[in-house]
Design an enzyme around this catalytic site. Structure first.
Site, short mmCIF file in Angstrom:
data_model
loop_
_atom_site.label_atom_id
_atom_site.label_comp_id
_atom_site.label_asym_id
_atom_site.label_seq_id
_atom_site.Cartn_x
_atom_site.Cartn_y
_atom_site.Cartn_z
N ARG A 12 -8.75 -32.58 7.33
CA ARG A 12 -8.78 -33.90 6.70
C ARG A 12 -8.23 -34.98 7.65
O ARG A 12 -8.65 -36.13 7.59
CB ARG A 12 -8.02 -33.89 5.38
CG ARG A 12 -6.57 -33.48 5.51
CD ARG A 12 -5.85 -33.48 4.18
NE ARG A 12 -4.51 -32.91 4.31
CZ ARG A 12 -3.49 -33.24 3.54
NH1 ARG A 12 -3.64 -34.14 2.59
NH2 ARG A 12 -2.32 -32.67 3.70
N SER A 39 -3.92 -38.45 0.88
CA SER A 39 -4.54 -37.13 0.95
C SER A 39 -5.79 -37.13 1.81
O SER A 39 -6.12 -36.13 2.44
CB SER A 39 -4.88 -36.63 -0.46
OG SER A 39 -3.71 -36.40 -1.21
N GLU A 60 -13.89 -41.76 -10.34
CA GLU A 60 -14.79 -41.25 -9.30
C GLU A 60 -16.26 -41.58 -9.57
O GLU A 60 -17.02 -41.87 -8.64
CB GLU A 60 -14.61 -39.73 -9.17
CG GLU A 60 -13.26 -39.30 -8.65
CD GLU A 60 -12.18 -39.16 -9.72
OE1 GLU A 60 -11.07 -38.73 -9.38
OE2 GLU A 60 -12.48 -39.49 -10.90
N PHE A 85 -13.63 -33.34 -7.24
CA PHE A 85 -13.94 -34.63 -7.87
C PHE A 85 -15.11 -35.32 -7.19
O PHE A 85 -15.70 -36.24 -7.76
CB PHE A 85 -12.72 -35.54 -7.85
CG PHE A 85 -11.46 -34.90 -8.38
CD1 PHE A 85 -11.52 -33.96 -9.40
CD2 PHE A 85 -10.22 -35.22 -7.86
CE1 PHE A 85 -10.37 -33.37 -9.90
CE2 PHE A 85 -9.06 -34.63 -8.34
CZ PHE A 85 -9.13 -33.69 -9.37
N HIS A 111 -9.82 -31.09 0.58
CA HIS A 111 -9.20 -30.08 -0.27
C HIS A 111 -10.24 -29.13 -0.87
O HIS A 111 -10.18 -28.76 -2.04
CB HIS A 111 -8.38 -30.73 -1.39
CG HIS A 111 -7.17 -31.48 -0.90
ND1 HIS A 111 -7.25 -32.50 0.03
CD2 HIS A 111 -5.86 -31.36 -1.21
CE1 HIS A 111 -6.04 -32.98 0.26
NE2 HIS A 111 -5.17 -32.30 -0.47
N ASP A 119 -2.32 -25.68 -5.66
CA ASP A 119 -2.82 -26.48 -6.78
C ASP A 119 -3.66 -25.67 -7.77
O ASP A 119 -3.89 -26.10 -8.89
CB ASP A 119 -3.65 -27.66 -6.26
CG ASP A 119 -2.79 -28.76 -5.68
OD1 ASP A 119 -1.56 -28.53 -5.55
OD2 ASP A 119 -3.31 -29.83 -5.33
N ARG A 169 -7.47 -28.96 3.39
CA ARG A 169 -6.08 -29.38 3.34
C ARG A 169 -5.16 -28.69 4.36
O ARG A 169 -4.29 -29.35 4.93
CB ARG A 169 -5.54 -29.12 1.93
CG ARG A 169 -4.07 -29.45 1.75
CD ARG A 169 -3.59 -28.96 0.40
NE ARG A 169 -2.28 -29.47 0.02
CZ ARG A 169 -1.65 -29.15 -1.10
NH1 ARG A 169 -2.23 -28.32 -1.95
NH2 ARG A 169 -0.47 -29.64 -1.38
#
Length: 314
Positions: A12, A39, A60, A85, A111, A119, A169
């Site tokens: 990322r 992020s 989104e 998302f 991610h 998560d 991530r």
């Protein structure tokens, strides 16, 4: 091993570095984010071009509609949120407002996969490649390290049409040379071999190189191909390799249903039927744990690649 590394970085951050460079290089590039600036590593783009950044909040679907509209004005929108998302939550908007009318929108998804880690299953999307590759005209890219993600980010700005760019991530080895050209739709031969072809994408490229290096000490010669572009698929580099080896192992951080391996299996069925083993998540959701623990449990690490190779050679 031909490829080694001196540091680890998250992919990322490669996206963030590429986007920041585009702030200077291309005045038509605009960025949108759904409340995840840190992020997605978008801070440097905002510093350089605040007037070309849109914070849409946790909305989104609205972000995809805004991106489609901005593309009509000649802008090149880069949307940024988590892979879950970026796809399942907004699939209708992507299909109807972006893919159907071939809008020049770059859907940038962080991610992705199990390596999101702690998560847990609700955020660890393992279906996104399948969802996005099924959309007509959608280019799907899954780079393997920091340098390749940065190069991919720069390349998609010059490519007209919708793109899904997938990255992650965790920190992973940086092993692709900074100056290695990135060509959309062209795989990269990382290592030549004679006994078996390994075709890997994303985080599994490094794991495959590790597996190949360990197997070489046992007298097994592996050819390793990096498929960073899953759609359009570089069929010729794969066909040329399996003509030589006659066996293929595909490795990816995704459900085996709908992933890169399934695309390759379909292509081989049409053009050259070949024995194939899949290293991928086996039709299940993930859970909360460290990336290394998850890769081991769900059999998508170097050890799993080695096991698959030994199965196909047995």
């Amino acid at each position: 091993m031909k490829y080694t590394y001196t540091e680890k970085k998250d992919t990322r951050s490669g996206f963030g570095a590429g986007l920041a460079e585009l702030a200077d290089k291309n005045p038509n590039v605009v960025a949108l984010c759904a409340d995840l600036i840190g992020s997605l590593k978008m801070e440097k783009f905002i510093e350089k071009a605040p007037e070309r950044f849109y914070q849409v909040g946790i909305a989104e679907a609205n972000m995809m509609g805004l991106a489609a509209g901005l593309s009509i004005t000649g802008k090149i929108p880069f949307t940024g949120t988590f892979a879950n998302f970026s796809t399942s939550r907004v699939y209708d908007q992507i299909r109807q407002s972006i893919a159907y009318s071939d809008k020049n929108v770059k859907i940038c998804a962080s991610h992705a996969g199990l390596t999101l880690g702690e998560d847990g299953a609700t955020h660890q999307v393992l279906e996104d490649i399948g969802m996005m590759k099924m959309l007509p005209g959608m280019t799907v890219i899954n780079p393997c390290d920091y340098n390749q993600t940065k190069a991919a980010t720069l390349a998609i700005a010059d490519h007209h049409g919708p793109v899904y760019l997938r990255f992650g991530r965790p920190t992973v080895p940086v092993f692709i040379p900074e100056d290695m050209p990135f060509e959309i739709g062209k795989g990269i031969m990382l290592q030549e071999g004679t006994d078996v072809t390994i075709v890997a994408t994303g985080h599994l490229v490094w794991e495959s190189l590790v597996a190949a290096d360990e197997l070489e000490k046992e007298g097994i010669s592996c050819e390793v191909i990096n498929i960073h572009t899953i759609k359009p698929l570089d069929e010729e580099i794969i066909l040329k390799s399996v003509e030589k080896t006659g066996k293929i192992v595909t490795a990816e951080e995704h459900n085996y249903l709908g992933g890169m391996g399934e695309s390759i299996a379909g292509m081989l069925a049409r053009r050259r039927p070949t024995r194939q083993e899949f290293v991928a998540v086996n039709d299940t959701f993930g859970e909360s744990a460290t990336p290394a623990e998850l890769m081991k449990k769900y059999k998508i690490d170097a050890a799993a690649v080695k096991e698959a190779i030994k199965r196909i050679l047995a």
